[in-house]
Every structure is written in C-alpha cells, then in structure tokens.
Design an enzyme around this catalytic site. Structure first.
Site, mmCIF file in Angstrom:
data_model
loop_
_atom_site.group_PDB
_atom_site.id
_atom_site.type_symbol
_atom_site.label_atom_id
_atom_site.label_comp_id
_atom_site.label_asym_id
_atom_site.label_seq_id
_atom_site.Cartn_x
_atom_site.Cartn_y
_atom_site.Cartn_z
ATOM 1 N N GLU A 91 -40.839 -60.704 30.585
ATOM 2 C CA GLU A 91 -40.425 -61.511 31.726
ATOM 3 C C GLU A 91 -41.467 -62.600 31.969
ATOM 4 O O GLU A 91 -41.585 -63.140 33.057
ATOM 5 C CB GLU A 91 -40.210 -60.652 32.963
ATOM 6 C CG GLU A 91 -41.346 -59.751 33.336
ATOM 7 C CD GLU A 91 -40.944 -58.721 34.395
ATOM 8 O OE1 GLU A 91 -40.838 -59.100 35.556
ATOM 9 O OE2 GLU A 91 -40.745 -57.545 34.030
ATOM 10 N N CYS A 123 -38.621 -55.538 33.923
ATOM 11 C CA CYS A 123 -39.413 -54.537 33.188
ATOM 12 C C CYS A 123 -38.550 -53.663 32.279
ATOM 13 O O CYS A 123 -39.083 -52.889 31.480
ATOM 14 C CB CYS A 123 -40.195 -53.653 34.163
ATOM 15 S SG CYS A 123 -41.222 -54.590 35.285
ATOM 16 N N HIS A 248 -41.873 -45.704 33.905
ATOM 17 C CA HIS A 248 -42.332 -47.074 34.140
ATOM 18 C C HIS A 248 -43.331 -46.971 35.301
ATOM 19 O O HIS A 248 -43.005 -46.431 36.361
ATOM 20 C CB HIS A 248 -41.151 -47.979 34.509
ATOM 21 C CG HIS A 248 -41.588 -49.298 35.080
ATOM 22 N ND1 HIS A 248 -42.339 -50.188 34.348
ATOM 23 C CD2 HIS A 248 -41.433 -49.852 36.301
ATOM 24 C CE1 HIS A 248 -42.603 -51.238 35.096
ATOM 25 N NE2 HIS A 248 -42.069 -51.065 36.291
HETATM 26 N N1 CAA Z 1 -56.823 -44.574 52.084
HETATM 27 C C1 CAA Z 1 -55.932 -43.967 51.270
HETATM 28 N N2 CAA Z 1 -54.618 -44.337 51.195
HETATM 29 C C2 CAA Z 1 -54.221 -45.377 51.984
HETATM 30 C C3 CAA Z 1 -55.102 -46.032 52.847
HETATM 31 C C4 CAA Z 1 -56.466 -45.599 52.897
HETATM 32 N N3 CAA Z 1 -57.363 -46.176 53.667
HETATM 33 N N4 CAA Z 1 -54.404 -47.005 53.494
HETATM 34 C C5 CAA Z 1 -53.126 -46.961 53.025
HETATM 35 N N5 CAA Z 1 -53.017 -45.964 52.118
HETATM 36 C C6 CAA Z 1 -51.842 -45.582 51.339
HETATM 37 C C7 CAA Z 1 -50.536 -45.660 52.077
HETATM 38 O O1 CAA Z 1 -50.290 -44.498 52.851
HETATM 39 C C8 CAA Z 1 -49.565 -45.844 50.932
HETATM 40 O O2 CAA Z 1 -49.357 -44.622 50.281
HETATM 41 P P1 CAA Z 1 -47.891 -43.909 50.353
HETATM 42 O O3 CAA Z 1 -46.903 -44.908 49.811
HETATM 43 O O4 CAA Z 1 -48.040 -42.718 49.474
HETATM 44 O O5 CAA Z 1 -47.666 -43.609 51.810
HETATM 45 C C9 CAA Z 1 -50.348 -46.695 49.928
HETATM 46 O O6 CAA Z 1 -51.716 -46.559 50.294
HETATM 47 C C10 CAA Z 1 -49.988 -48.167 49.974
HETATM 48 O O7 CAA Z 1 -50.063 -48.592 51.302
HETATM 49 P P2 CAA Z 1 -48.970 -49.594 51.865
HETATM 50 O O8 CAA Z 1 -47.599 -49.101 51.530
HETATM 51 O O9 CAA Z 1 -49.279 -49.860 53.293
HETATM 52 O O10 CAA Z 1 -49.344 -50.872 50.991
HETATM 53 P P3 CAA Z 1 -48.745 -52.338 51.015
HETATM 54 O O11 CAA Z 1 -47.531 -52.398 51.882
HETATM 55 O O12 CAA Z 1 -49.849 -53.275 51.309
HETATM 56 O O13 CAA Z 1 -48.338 -52.580 49.491
HETATM 57 C C11 CAA Z 1 -46.781 -52.210 47.683
HETATM 58 C C12 CAA Z 1 -47.827 -51.576 48.620
HETATM 59 C C13 CAA Z 1 -45.538 -52.538 48.462
HETATM 60 C C14 CAA Z 1 -46.460 -51.188 46.583
HETATM 61 C C15 CAA Z 1 -47.391 -53.481 47.065
HETATM 62 O O14 CAA Z 1 -48.533 -53.173 46.296
HETATM 63 C C16 CAA Z 1 -46.420 -54.258 46.183
HETATM 64 O O15 CAA Z 1 -45.624 -55.047 46.650
HETATM 65 N N6 CAA Z 1 -46.479 -54.026 44.837
HETATM 66 C C17 CAA Z 1 -45.651 -54.735 43.875
HETATM 67 C C18 CAA Z 1 -44.231 -54.190 43.825
HETATM 68 C C19 CAA Z 1 -44.095 -52.968 42.965
HETATM 69 O O16 CAA Z 1 -44.924 -52.644 42.130
HETATM 70 N N7 CAA Z 1 -42.978 -52.232 43.152
HETATM 71 C C20 CAA Z 1 -42.738 -51.036 42.387
HETATM 72 C C21 CAA Z 1 -41.269 -50.739 42.257
HETATM 73 S S1 CAA Z 1 -40.461 -52.139 41.463
HETATM 74 C C22 CAA Z 1 -40.911 -51.993 39.811
HETATM 75 O O17 CAA Z 1 -41.330 -50.983 39.373
HETATM 76 C C23 CAA Z 1 -40.775 -53.203 38.947
HETATM 77 C C24 CAA Z 1 -42.129 -53.774 38.754
HETATM 78 O O18 CAA Z 1 -42.820 -53.459 37.811
HETATM 79 C C25 CAA Z 1 -42.642 -54.709 39.766
#
Ligand code: CAA
Length: 425
Positions: A91, A123, A248
C-alpha cells in the site's frame, strides 16, 4: 469429451522459503514517548511497541522489496530465471501506473518471461498476492517454475498523531511453489470476509495514512470473528487445534486483543483447559518479535510475524498453524498451514536477528529529518549522489525529469563492478 481437470493432479502448494529486509535505522519508542510528553508505558505496555524502523535517505519501498528478494535468492540459490511470476503486495505505491514489481524484476535479473504486477488491498495485499501466486504455482501453466511474492510497506502516520508510535517499515519475500518445503497452505477452506468501512486509508495526495484508530480496532476484531467462525464451520478446526496463531500485528497489543477474542469465542478457560495467559504465551507470543522491533509494516506484517515465529526456533514438521490477515477498508482471511520437512533448517535461522543487530539508533533530529526527506523525495527534483555497496546493493537516488532513479549491484556482481542504473532519461 475429455475432462481436462482430471489430467492435472493438484499438488500441495505454499511457501518454500522466506526472507526479510530490515531498514538500517530505528527510533526508540521510549524516546518518542518522552518527547511527546506521554507516559512511556502507554506505548511500551499499552501498545506493546519498542522500536520503529525508519527509512534512510536512499531507501524506499522498491529498494526494500529488492533487498528482501535478494536475501531469498542468495539463501536458496535459485536461478532467477526459474521465477515465472512476481507479485508485489503493497500500500506504498511509488507511481500511479508503473508497478514496483517491474523495477524489482530488473534489479533481480529475472527472466523476461515472467508475469509481474503490484496488488493493492491495504494490509491484506500480501495475502491476496500469496493466494494468486499459489493458484498459479499449482497450475499446469507454472510448469515447475516458482512465484515470488514480495510485501513491502512504509507505515507512516502524521507526527504526534495517535498512530505515530505504531509506525514502521520493512519488506518480506516469499518463494511460493508446488510441494513447498517450509509451509504447506490449506487450499480447501476459503474463509474470507469483505466489508466496506472507512477505518484506515491513504488518499493519493498523502504519503502517510489517515485512520479512525479505535474504530479500526473494532473492524479488525469483527472481521476476525467472522472469518474464524466461517473457517470453523468449514473445517471443524478451532483455537485448540493450532500450535500457533499468526495475526496481522499492527502493534503487539492488537495480537493480545485478537487472541482474547478467539479465546472468548471458544468459551474461555473452562472450555479450553488452560488460562488465557498460557494460551497466549504458547500460541502467539513467539510471533511478536517483528512488531516490537520494526513497528507496523502493513502488508508485510503477517509474514514478518511468521518470520518472528521461525526465528524463535522451536518448530517441528507437521505442526499446524493458523494465520489471520486483515486489510483495512476492509478485506480479511483466516487460513491454516502445516510446517514442511525443511522447518528444522529455518528454526532460529531466518537472518532476521542478524539484521536487527546491524541497525543504528537515530536521534529525534534525524527522525524528523528522515521523515521530512520521505515527504520531499516523492517530488521531482530531489536527488542524491551515492554508490551501491554489498551492504546496500539497492539505492533510491531520487526523481529527475519525473523518472525515479535507482543504482544497484546486479545479483552475482562484485562490489567494484559497474552498477545497474534505472530511470535515466
Ligand atoms: N500505562 C500502560 N497502559 C496505558 C497507559 C499507561 N500509562 N495509558 C494508556 N494505556 C493503554 C490503554 O489502556 C490502551 O490499552 P487497551 O486498549 O488495552 O485498553 C492502550 O494503552 C492505548 O491507549 P489508547 O487507546 O488511549 O491510545 P490512543 O487512542 O492514543 O491510540 C490507537 C491507540 C488507536 C491504536 C492508535 O495507536 C492508532 O490509531 N493506531 C493506528 C491504527 C491501527 O493500528 N489500527 C489497528 C487495526 S487496523 C489494522 O490492523 C490495519 C493496519 O495495519 C493499520
């Protein structure tokens, strides 16, 4: 009338050899957390990330793809003229028309009688490429020739966005053949699931992706449920039957969430006779090395997880594994395979760990510079002077007169011999 189907016995088909290309630089996730003023454990525990692979100024999706394939050719000693099909799943297209595959075809010295193409499906593109290559390799048209599938991706998000700590880059090459020695893939069951969703995308005018982060996790898990149940209905196989499950893995915590979903679907600890932690430890943990060390590598992610499992080094011929491929947008597939007789030679011996030890950690200033260079290098006029070496045999030099310029050492050519050049007007 003759039934032509009966004239062709369908052989086993799958992956005969694998190879990974790891970019030469990485940036520390802990340092990123410090700079973004975020508790480091959010990134290292909450997401499970450790390092992100970052492209240097002369690396791009084409040079990574060629690097991965060269590793495979060097290791297996195959004659490049035996390759009758090359499919690049990506991609990270470098052109709206010309495929990455045709650059790689020239760089590897493949035969002109070789069908090449790029395949795009987020992906899922790597799995789609694998399936197409398998169908060809099992067909009479292949006549014993081999297919090369390469997944290559640069997974960048906007700076300081939630996706930033999950960034990465890498390429994986797969040799796809009839009677494969590494992984025989089951071709009987087809557990695929397609659903139009706007969870993650990259408009043609952007170098980095846009994502509705939490929604993308939901879409991934719903697709997993649908594919897994479909596969179970078709085969009767379930989580307990698989020695390992390779997901994945856009970031390691996603694999935890995916395993949790399957564990719950199967009725949990009482039904499965082991704790969720133990099940994860045995089945999934050994697949996570690449996601921790490289970050997300999009279409290459599933196969980088497979390489992590091989590098972990405890596999035996005949063991059955499951694989789940998810491509945003979305397309997904759950499928299975059994390790072949050559598995012992791959245990702890994929070349992945060696490449990790040769990387250089970059500073935040270099990270910003390389990211800015990545934006710039997709514009006409960006150009660097450099010479390929045995360590970096494929170089992207920039774009001149709207043509991408590459310098490379053709396979088998000594470092001091003349280089190949692509793209000169
Ligand atoms: N200590 C330990 N853990 C902590 C913490 C701390 N101080 N603060 C937060 N956390 C935890 C949260 O509880 C959460 O864990 P859980 O999901 O198990 O509850 C984790 O850390 C992440 O916290 P947030 O959800 O608040 O994080 P965020 O909203 O800032 O971002 C995300 C997380 C949405 C995954 C972001 O990284 C993102 O957008 N990533 C890209 C999208 C992605 O990878 N999607 C995957 C599915 S799509 C796919 O697979 C296709 C692809 O390749 C993209």
């Amino acid at each position: 009338m003759t039934n032509t189907r009966s004239l062709h016995t369908i052989p086993t088909v799958g992956i005969d050899a694998v190879s990974i290309f790891v970019p030469h630089h990485y940036f520390s996730i802990e340092e990123l957390a410090h700079i973004r003023n975020v508790d480091a454990e959010k990134f290292t525990v909450g997401l499970g990330c450790s390092k992100m692979a970052i492209l240097g100024p002369t690396e791009d999706p084409v040079t990574m793809a060629a690097g991965a394939a060269r590793g495979l050719i060097d290791r297996t000693g195959i004659d490049p003229r035996e390759v009758g099909m090359l499919i690049v799943g990506t991609e990270s297209a470098v052109d709206e028309s010309k495929p990455i595959a045709v650059y790689v075809h020239e760089m590897l010295g493949l035969s002109p009688r070789c069908r090449v193409m790029d395949l795009k499906n987020a992906c899922y593109a790597g799995t789609a490429a694998l399936r197409a290559a398998m169908a060809w390799a099992a067909s009479p048209a292949a006549a014993g020739r081999k297919a090369l599938v390469i997944t290559t991706d640069v997974a960048y998000y906007d700076l300081a966005s939630p996706g930033e700590p999950t960034q990465g880059a890498a390429a994986v090459a797969l040799l796809v053949t009839a009677n494969p020695q590494l992984l025989v893939i089951d071709t009987q069951a087809e557990a695929v699931y397609t659903r139009e969703v706007m969870d993650f995308w990259r408009p043609t005018y952007r170098n980095s992706a846009l994502v509705d982060g939490h929604f993308s996790l939901e879409c991934y898990l719903e697709s997993l449920r649908a594919c897994y149940q479909m596969h179970k209905e078709m085969t009767g196989l379930s989580l307990a039957d698989f020695r390992h499950v390779v997901f994945h893995t856009p970031f390691p915590k996603m694999a935890h969430k995916a395993h949790h979903r399957l564990f719950e679907l199967e009725g949990g600890r009482l039904a499965l006779g082991m704790s969720e932690e133990d099940s994860f430890h045995w089945k999934v943990e050994p697949t996570l090395g690449a996601a921790r060390e490289l970050g997300n590598v999009y279409a290459a992610s599933l196969f980088a997880a497979l390489i992590s499992l091989l590098e972990d080094g405890k596999l035996q011929a005949g063991q059955q594994i499951a694989l789940f491929s998810y491509g945003s947008g979305s397309s997904s597939e759950f499928f299975t395979g059994r390790f072949g007789p050559a598995i012992a030679a791959w245990n702890g011996n994929t070349g992945f760990s060696d490449q990790l030890t040769r990387r250089r950690r970059i500073s935040y200033e270099e990270y910003l510079f390389y990211r800015a260079a990545y934006e710039q290098r997709n514009r006409d006029g960006y150009f660097v002077e450099d010479q390929p070496t045995e360590e970096s045999p494929y170089l992207f030099l920039g774009i001149k007169n709207h043509r991408r310029q590459y310098a490379f050492l053709p396979p088998g050519r000594a470092a001091d011999a003349s280089t190949g050049v692509l793209g000169e007007p």
